[in-house]
Design a protein around this motif. Sequence first.
Motif, PDB file in Angstrom:
ATOM      1  N   ASP A  40       7.046  12.971   1.071  1.00  0.00           N
ATOM      2  CA  ASP A  40       5.792  12.131   1.395  1.00  0.00           C
ATOM      3  C   ASP A  40       5.426  11.449   0.110  1.00  0.00           C
ATOM      4  OD1 ASP A  40       3.121  11.241   1.682  1.00  0.00           O
ATOM      5  OD2 ASP A  40       2.037  13.393   2.021  1.00  0.00           O
ATOM      6  N   SER A  41       6.050  10.073   0.047  1.00  0.00           N
ATOM      7  CA  SER A  41       6.092   9.337  -1.212  1.00  0.00           C
ATOM      8  C   SER A  41       4.427   9.109  -1.507  1.00  0.00           C
ATOM      9  CB  SER A  41       6.677   8.060  -0.957  1.00  0.00           C
ATOM     10  OG  SER A  41       6.611   7.325  -0.360  1.00  0.00           O
ATOM     11  N   GLY A  42       3.444   8.812  -0.622  1.00  0.00           N
ATOM     12  CA  GLY A  42       2.376   8.298  -0.938  1.00  0.00           C
ATOM     13  C   GLY A  42       1.563   9.485  -1.450  1.00  0.00           C
ATOM     14  N   TYR A  45       1.719   8.921  -5.325  1.00  0.00           N
ATOM     15  CA  TYR A  45       0.763   7.708  -6.011  1.00  0.00           C
ATOM     16  C   TYR A  45      -0.633   8.453  -5.837  1.00  0.00           C
ATOM     17  CZ  TYR A  45       4.698   4.709  -5.668  1.00  0.00           C
ATOM     18  OH  TYR A  45       5.724   3.951  -5.765  1.00  0.00           O
ATOM     19  N   ARG A  46      -0.827   9.228  -4.582  1.00  0.00           N
ATOM     20  CA  ARG A  46      -2.248   9.907  -4.583  1.00  0.00           C
ATOM     21  C   ARG A  46      -2.531  10.984  -6.055  1.00  0.00           C
ATOM     22  NH1 ARG A  46      -5.038   9.294   0.316  1.00  0.00           N
ATOM     23  NH2 ARG A  46      -4.122   8.090   1.446  1.00  0.00           N
ATOM     24  N   ALA A  47      -1.258  11.707  -6.169  1.00  0.00           N
ATOM     25  CA  ALA A  47      -1.443  12.698  -7.243  1.00  0.00           C
ATOM     26  C   ALA A  47      -1.498  12.038  -8.656  1.00  0.00           C
ATOM     27  CB  ALA A  47      -0.048  13.426  -7.249  1.00  0.00           C
ATOM     28  N   ALA A 106      -4.911   5.645  -5.633  1.00  0.00           N
ATOM     29  CA  ALA A 106      -3.325   5.394  -5.279  1.00  0.00           C
ATOM     30  C   ALA A 106      -3.181   4.008  -5.257  1.00  0.00           C
ATOM     31  CB  ALA A 106      -3.265   6.308  -4.183  1.00  0.00           C
ATOM     32  N   SER A 107      -3.947   3.402  -4.222  1.00  0.00           N
ATOM     33  CA  SER A 107      -3.614   1.919  -3.897  1.00  0.00           C
ATOM     34  C   SER A 107      -3.652   1.004  -5.317  1.00  0.00           C
ATOM     35  CB  SER A 107      -4.587   1.481  -3.072  1.00  0.00           C
ATOM     36  OG  SER A 107      -4.592   0.158  -3.027  1.00  0.00           O
ATOM     37  N   ALA A 108      -4.308   1.300  -6.327  1.00  0.00           N
ATOM     38  CA  ALA A 108      -4.574   0.667  -7.528  1.00  0.00           C
ATOM     39  C   ALA A 108      -3.419   0.653  -8.393  1.00  0.00           C
ATOM     40  CB  ALA A 108      -5.905   0.612  -8.294  1.00  0.00           C
ATOM     41  N   VAL A 115       4.565   1.755 -13.263  1.00  0.00           N
ATOM     42  CA  VAL A 115       4.192   3.218 -12.449  1.00  0.00           C
ATOM     43  C   VAL A 115       5.349   3.420 -11.202  1.00  0.00           C
ATOM     44  CG1 VAL A 115       2.667   4.524 -10.654  1.00  0.00           C
ATOM     45  CG2 VAL A 115       1.866   3.222 -12.685  1.00  0.00           C
ATOM     46  N   ARG A 116       5.562   2.301 -10.433  1.00  0.00           N
ATOM     47  CA  ARG A 116       6.593   2.406  -9.199  1.00  0.00           C
ATOM     48  C   ARG A 116       7.860   2.830  -9.953  1.00  0.00           C
ATOM     49  NH1 ARG A 116       3.858   0.817  -4.763  1.00  0.00           N
ATOM     50  NH2 ARG A 116       5.834   1.414  -3.760  1.00  0.00           N
ATOM     51  N   ALA A 117       8.079   2.285 -11.089  1.00  0.00           N
ATOM     52  CA  ALA A 117       9.284   2.536 -11.671  1.00  0.00           C
ATOM     53  C   ALA A 117       9.598   4.025 -12.182  1.00  0.00           C
ATOM     54  CB  ALA A 117       9.884   1.387 -12.813  1.00  0.00           C
ATOM     55  N   GLY A 136       7.106   6.490   3.615  1.00  0.00           N
ATOM     56  CA  GLY A 136       6.405   5.713   2.750  1.00  0.00           C
ATOM     57  C   GLY A 136       6.285   3.990   3.153  1.00  0.00           C
ATOM     58  N   ARG A 137       6.251   3.294   2.060  1.00  0.00           N
ATOM     59  CA  ARG A 137       6.179   1.712   2.264  1.00  0.00           C
ATOM     60  C   ARG A 137       7.393   1.002   1.904  1.00  0.00           C
ATOM     61  NH1 ARG A 137       1.860   3.875   2.919  1.00  0.00           N
ATOM     62  NH2 ARG A 137      -0.188   2.964   3.045  1.00  0.00           N
ATOM     63  N   ASP A 138       8.273   1.591   0.908  1.00  0.00           N
ATOM     64  CA  ASP A 138       9.472   0.784   0.206  1.00  0.00           C
ATOM     65  C   ASP A 138      10.541   1.904   0.172  1.00  0.00           C
ATOM     66  OD1 ASP A 138       8.454   2.883  -1.504  1.00  0.00           O
ATOM     67  OD2 ASP A 138       8.997   1.427  -3.310  1.00  0.00           O
ATOM     68  N   MET A 139      10.664   2.870   1.090  1.00  0.00           N
ATOM     69  CA  MET A 139      11.634   3.893   1.173  1.00  0.00           C
ATOM     70  C   MET A 139      13.222   3.172   1.425  1.00  0.00           C
ATOM     71  SD  MET A 139      10.233   6.699   0.289  1.00  0.00           S
ATOM     72  CE  MET A 139       9.554   5.546  -0.662  1.00  0.00           C
ATOM     73  N   SER A 193       1.225  -8.583   0.457  1.00  0.00           N
ATOM     74  CA  SER A 193       1.007  -9.811  -0.576  1.00  0.00           C
ATOM     75  C   SER A 193       1.313  -9.239  -1.858  1.00  0.00           C
ATOM     76  CB  SER A 193      -0.074 -10.717  -0.243  1.00  0.00           C
ATOM     77  OG  SER A 193      -1.181 -10.015  -0.816  1.00  0.00           O
ATOM     78  N   ARG A 194       1.422  -8.191  -2.154  1.00  0.00           N
ATOM     79  CA  ARG A 194       1.445  -7.656  -3.606  1.00  0.00           C
ATOM     80  C   ARG A 194       2.712  -7.943  -4.128  1.00  0.00           C
ATOM     81  NH1 ARG A 194       1.626  -1.068  -2.524  1.00  0.00           N
ATOM     82  NH2 ARG A 194       3.471  -1.196  -2.314  1.00  0.00           N
ATOM     83  N   ALA A 195       2.783  -8.193  -5.498  1.00  0.00           N
ATOM     84  CA  ALA A 195       4.054  -8.708  -6.063  1.00  0.00           C
ATOM     85  C   ALA A 195       5.268  -7.725  -6.123  1.00  0.00           C
ATOM     86  CB  ALA A 195       3.784  -9.145  -7.571  1.00  0.00           C
TER      87      ALA A 195
HETATM   88  O1   DC Z   1       0.570   6.575   2.596  1.00  0.00           O
HETATM   89  P1   DC Z   1      -0.618   6.985   1.921  1.00  0.00           P
HETATM   90  O2   DC Z   1      -1.681   6.534   2.305  1.00  0.00           O
HETATM   91  O3   DC Z   1      -0.485   8.137   1.265  1.00  0.00           O
HETATM   92  O4   DC Z   1      -0.302   6.141   0.377  1.00  0.00           O
HETATM   93  C1   DC Z   1      -1.294   6.080  -0.577  1.00  0.00           C
HETATM   94  C2   DC Z   1      -1.187   4.722  -1.397  1.00  0.00           C
HETATM   95  O5   DC Z   1      -0.005   4.860  -2.164  1.00  0.00           O
HETATM   96  C3   DC Z   1      -1.324   3.278  -0.392  1.00  0.00           C
HETATM   97  O6   DC Z   1      -2.365   2.616  -1.294  1.00  0.00           O
HETATM   98  C4   DC Z   1       0.064   2.557  -0.581  1.00  0.00           C
HETATM   99  C5   DC Z   1       0.684   3.457  -1.864  1.00  0.00           C
HETATM  100  N1   DC Z   1       2.157   3.730  -1.534  1.00  0.00           N
HETATM  101  C6   DC Z   1       3.176   2.905  -2.048  1.00  0.00           C
HETATM  102  O7   DC Z   1       2.733   1.703  -2.588  1.00  0.00           O
HETATM  103  N2   DC Z   1       4.451   3.100  -1.704  1.00  0.00           N
HETATM  104  C7   DC Z   1       4.689   4.317  -1.245  1.00  0.00           C
HETATM  105  N3   DC Z   1       6.168   4.629  -0.859  1.00  0.00           N
HETATM  106  C8   DC Z   1       3.750   5.136  -0.592  1.00  0.00           C
HETATM  107  C9   DC Z   1       2.493   4.721  -0.745  1.00  0.00           C
END
Ligand code: DC
Length: 229
Positions: A40-42, A45-47, A106-108, A115-117, A136-139, A193-195
């Motif tokens: 659960d990659s989100g 970020y939430r953690a 998490a979104s910020a 952070v992503r790296a 996730g979003r970028d798996m 649209s995020r970079a």
């Molecule tokens: O899926 P979620 O709502 O638990 O994700 C929380 C935040 O983390 C959401 O703003 C998007 C971001 N996120 C991300 O940028 N890349 C991921 N692989 C997972 C989540």
Amino acid sequence: MNSPLHDHSAPVLTIDGPSGSGKGTISRLVAARLGWNYLDSGALYRAVGVAAGWADLDLADPAALVRCTFDTEIGFREDASGELRVLVNDVDATDELRTETAGAAASAIAAIPEVRAALKDRQRAFRRMPGLVADGRDMGTVIFPDASYKVFLTASAEERAERRYKQLKDKGVSVNLDGLLREILARDARDASRAVAPLRPAEDAVRIDTTGLGIEDVVERVLALLPAR
Ligand code: DC
């Protein structure tokens, strides 16, 4: 840091999509049906968002958030009933992780490239035999571009707003459906649209529109992409 258990030969199924597409539910069910590991990659970020809150960090201070990402220990374990619990610096933060405050943090945090790296290897460490379902979003685009199976789940904004409305209503929170729809449309635009790692399907992902489909229908469609077992 690479986990010694990280196994590059383990098959990966990535399930990406916007929030409200049903990703979390579908990914957990598919992982359980296959007997594969689940990421659960989100939650990562939430953690970090929760840890930043505990430390009273400013969400507009990227350097502090990057340090916090490196300093935060994140652990996953199943409790006696099989529910996944998330430990942040050894404290069970599962419930706090699901709050709107943690989601907003998490979104910020997720928009900061360092952070992503920093979270890349921690995500890749989940790749172990017999396989991994990564949600996730970028798996499929960034973390596991070589995954054997890639899914991109969508649902109309109206349906996602309705799902969220029902969830909140069940929790006793009163909300306005139009307001939720506006928030979802705004978040879609921001995420796409995020970079860094914008939300978009991998070129080789199979898109499944879950609008009007039941959970079991979607699980079956995803499982049908894998070789018969
Ligand atoms: O899926 P979620 O709502 O638990 O994700 C929380 C935040 O983390 C959401 O703003 C998007 C971001 N996120 C991300 O940028 N890349 C991921 N692989 C997972 C989540």
